[in-house]
Design a protein around this motif. Sequence first.
Motif, mmCIF file in Angstrom:
data_model
loop_
_atom_site.group_PDB
_atom_site.id
_atom_site.type_symbol
_atom_site.label_atom_id
_atom_site.label_comp_id
_atom_site.label_asym_id
_atom_site.label_seq_id
_atom_site.Cartn_x
_atom_site.Cartn_y
_atom_site.Cartn_z
ATOM 1 N N ASP A 118 0.671 -1.140 0.005
ATOM 2 C CA ASP A 118 -0.076 0.034 -0.007
ATOM 3 C C ASP A 118 0.908 1.423 -0.151
ATOM 4 O OD1 ASP A 118 -2.194 -1.535 0.109
ATOM 5 O OD2 ASP A 118 -2.308 -1.515 2.301
ATOM 6 N N TYR A 119 2.043 1.034 0.445
ATOM 7 C CA TYR A 119 2.932 2.530 0.683
ATOM 8 C C TYR A 119 4.343 1.918 0.437
ATOM 9 C CZ TYR A 119 2.934 0.468 5.362
ATOM 10 O OH TYR A 119 3.185 -0.536 6.426
ATOM 11 N N VAL A 120 5.424 2.753 0.232
ATOM 12 C CA VAL A 120 6.845 2.640 -0.035
ATOM 13 C C VAL A 120 7.235 2.149 1.403
ATOM 14 C CG1 VAL A 120 8.802 3.514 -0.380
ATOM 15 C CG2 VAL A 120 7.209 4.324 -1.756
ATOM 16 N N GLY A 177 -0.108 0.464 -4.129
ATOM 17 C CA GLY A 177 -1.013 1.373 -3.487
ATOM 18 C C GLY A 177 -0.930 2.737 -3.902
ATOM 19 N N GLU A 178 0.114 3.276 -4.409
ATOM 20 C CA GLU A 178 0.355 4.773 -4.970
ATOM 21 C C GLU A 178 0.012 4.920 -6.233
ATOM 22 O OE1 GLU A 178 4.412 5.718 -3.930
ATOM 23 O OE2 GLU A 178 3.858 6.046 -1.780
ATOM 24 N N VAL A 179 0.075 4.084 -7.297
ATOM 25 C CA VAL A 179 -0.139 3.901 -8.600
ATOM 26 C C VAL A 179 -1.677 3.577 -8.943
ATOM 27 C CG1 VAL A 179 2.318 3.945 -9.385
ATOM 28 C CG2 VAL A 179 0.929 1.869 -9.238
#
Length: 121
Positions: A39-41, A56-58
Motif C-alpha cells: 500500500d505504501y513504500v 498502493g500509490e499507482v
Amino acid sequence: MYEALVVDYAGTYTDPGVAAVVDVVRAKGLRVALLSNADYVPRGLPAVFDAVVVSGEVGFGKPDPRIYELAANRIRVAPSRCVYVDDVAAYVRGAVAVGMTGVHHTAVESTVEELAVLLDL
C-alpha cells in the motif's frame, strides 16, 4: 543484453542475501527498481533503487501489465532489457507477458545462480 533488474519486495528483496545481490547488480552499472503490491513504500529502503513502484500509490498492481511497464519506464529501460524476480509465480508470468525475463524466487541460492548467469555477475 540486460540493462536492469526489477525485484519484488516482501518475500524476495527481504530474503537474507538478495539485498547483497541487488548491490552487486547496481555496482555493475545496471538500473535497479523495486516493484511491490504494498500500500505504501516500505520504510528504510536503501538508496540503491533507481525507482520504487508501489501498487498502493499507482492504483494497480501485479499481475496487471501496466505495473511492469511503469517500472521499466521509470528506470528508462525497455521491458525486454529487464530481469524480474518475484516469489509469486503468477507475478513472474505477468512480467514475462510484457517482455521481461522472469526469475521465480524460491531460494536465495537458486535466484543468485540464475541472476549470475543472466546478468553476468
